[in-house]
Design a protein around this motif. Structure first.
Motif, short mmCIF file in Angstrom:
data_model
loop_
_atom_site.label_atom_id
_atom_site.label_comp_id
_atom_site.label_asym_id
_atom_site.label_seq_id
_atom_site.Cartn_x
_atom_site.Cartn_y
_atom_site.Cartn_z
N ASN A 163 -39.06 -0.62 48.62
CA ASN A 163 -37.81 -0.16 48.03
C ASN A 163 -37.95 -0.10 46.51
OD1 ASN A 163 -35.23 0.25 47.07
ND2 ASN A 163 -34.28 -1.19 48.48
N PRO A 164 -37.98 1.12 45.92
CA PRO A 164 -38.16 1.22 44.47
C PRO A 164 -37.00 0.64 43.68
CG PRO A 164 -37.66 3.36 45.40
CD PRO A 164 -37.85 2.41 46.55
N LYS A 165 -35.84 0.49 44.31
CA LYS A 165 -34.70 -0.07 43.59
C LYS A 165 -34.90 -1.54 43.28
CE LYS A 165 -31.27 3.16 45.24
NZ LYS A 165 -30.00 3.33 45.93
N ILE A 166 -35.75 -2.22 44.06
CA ILE A 166 -35.96 -3.64 43.81
C ILE A 166 -37.38 -3.94 43.36
CG2 ILE A 166 -34.11 -4.40 45.34
CD1 ILE A 166 -36.19 -4.98 47.48
N ASP A 167 -38.20 -2.91 43.18
CA ASP A 167 -39.57 -3.08 42.74
C ASP A 167 -39.59 -3.11 41.21
OD1 ASP A 167 -42.25 -3.08 42.15
OD2 ASP A 167 -42.74 -1.31 43.35
N PRO A 168 -39.87 -4.26 40.60
CA PRO A 168 -39.83 -4.35 39.13
C PRO A 168 -40.90 -3.51 38.45
CG PRO A 168 -40.72 -6.37 40.09
CD PRO A 168 -40.24 -5.50 41.23
N LYS A 169 -41.92 -3.09 39.17
CA LYS A 169 -42.98 -2.27 38.57
C LYS A 169 -42.61 -0.79 38.55
CE LYS A 169 -45.64 -3.95 41.53
NZ LYS A 169 -46.12 -4.60 42.59
N ASP A 170 -41.57 -0.40 39.28
CA ASP A 170 -41.16 1.00 39.36
C ASP A 170 -40.11 1.27 38.30
OD1 ASP A 170 -40.38 3.55 39.96
OD2 ASP A 170 -39.81 3.14 42.02
N SER A 171 -40.42 2.15 37.36
CA SER A 171 -39.48 2.45 36.28
C SER A 171 -38.66 3.69 36.56
CB SER A 171 -40.24 2.61 34.97
OG SER A 171 -41.12 3.72 35.06
N SER A 172 -38.82 4.34 37.71
CA SER A 172 -38.12 5.58 37.98
C SER A 172 -36.61 5.40 38.14
CB SER A 172 -38.69 6.28 39.22
OG SER A 172 -38.44 5.51 40.37
N ASN A 173 -36.18 4.18 38.45
CA ASN A 173 -34.75 3.95 38.64
C ASN A 173 -34.10 3.27 37.44
OD1 ASN A 173 -34.23 5.08 41.15
ND2 ASN A 173 -35.13 3.33 42.18
N GLN A 174 -34.82 3.19 36.33
CA GLN A 174 -34.24 2.62 35.13
C GLN A 174 -33.19 3.57 34.58
OE1 GLN A 174 -37.29 1.68 32.36
NE2 GLN A 174 -38.12 0.03 33.58
N ILE A 175 -32.22 3.00 33.89
CA ILE A 175 -31.18 3.82 33.29
C ILE A 175 -31.82 4.64 32.17
CG2 ILE A 175 -29.04 3.78 31.99
CD1 ILE A 175 -28.33 1.21 33.51
N LYS A 176 -31.60 5.93 32.22
CA LYS A 176 -32.19 6.83 31.24
C LYS A 176 -31.12 7.38 30.32
CE LYS A 176 -35.77 8.16 34.46
NZ LYS A 176 -36.26 9.13 35.39
N ASP A 177 -31.54 7.70 29.12
CA ASP A 177 -30.66 8.33 28.15
C ASP A 177 -30.25 9.70 28.70
OD1 ASP A 177 -29.59 9.79 26.01
OD2 ASP A 177 -30.98 8.93 24.57
N PRO A 178 -28.95 10.02 28.69
CA PRO A 178 -28.51 11.31 29.22
C PRO A 178 -29.23 12.50 28.59
CG PRO A 178 -26.62 9.91 28.85
CD PRO A 178 -27.82 9.19 28.29
N ASP A 179 -29.70 12.37 27.36
CA ASP A 179 -30.44 13.45 26.72
C ASP A 179 -31.78 13.71 27.40
OD1 ASP A 179 -28.48 14.01 24.80
OD2 ASP A 179 -29.25 12.46 23.47
N GLN A 180 -32.26 12.73 28.18
CA GLN A 180 -33.53 12.86 28.88
C GLN A 180 -33.39 13.32 30.32
OE1 GLN A 180 -36.34 12.44 27.06
NE2 GLN A 180 -34.91 12.11 25.38
N TRP A 181 -32.15 13.50 30.80
CA TRP A 181 -31.92 13.92 32.18
C TRP A 181 -32.41 15.35 32.37
CZ3 TRP A 181 -26.09 12.43 33.08
CH2 TRP A 181 -25.96 11.05 33.04
N THR A 182 -33.09 15.61 33.47
CA THR A 182 -33.53 16.97 33.75
C THR A 182 -32.36 17.86 34.15
OG1 THR A 182 -34.06 16.39 36.03
CG2 THR A 182 -35.86 16.30 34.42
N THR A 183 -31.28 17.26 34.63
CA THR A 183 -30.10 18.03 35.04
C THR A 183 -28.96 17.88 34.03
OG1 THR A 183 -29.24 16.19 36.36
CG2 THR A 183 -30.63 17.80 37.50
N GLY A 184 -29.24 17.33 32.87
CA GLY A 184 -28.21 17.05 31.88
C GLY A 184 -27.46 18.27 31.38
#
Length: 80
Positions: free
Chosen positions: A11-32
């Motif tokens: 589960n990537p949501k609980i995997d501390p090594k997975d950064s894909s679910n970190q909160i991202k700056d809205p300016d970095q969103w691909t769908t922003g």
């Protein structure tokens, strides 16, 4: 430490090594740049009324702009 089940280990949501679910700056969103969602519009409208800033709501905001405005209004309306 408790042993992880296979599901927990994958589960990537609980995997501390997975950064894909970190909160991202809205300016970095691909769908922003897409139009804000209905949920964002509704929440932004509510927050703008609670913060007594009716001009903060604008139908033309994109997802990233709406997210930033929501964050600002949440603090002003006391929803830290």
């Amino acid at each position: 430490m408790a042993k992880q089940t296979t599901t927990e280990a994958q589960n990537p949501k609980i995997d501390p090594k997975d950064s894909s679910n970190q909160i991202k700056d809205p300016d970095q969103w691909t769908t922003g740049g897409e139009p804000m969602t209905g949920a964002q519009a509704s929440y932004l409208k509510t927050l703008s009324e609670e913060a007594k800033e009716p001009d903060a709501f604008n139908d033309d905001l994109d997802k990233a702009e709406a997210s930033k405005r929501i964050d600002a209004l949440r603090h002003k309306a006391g929803h830290a």
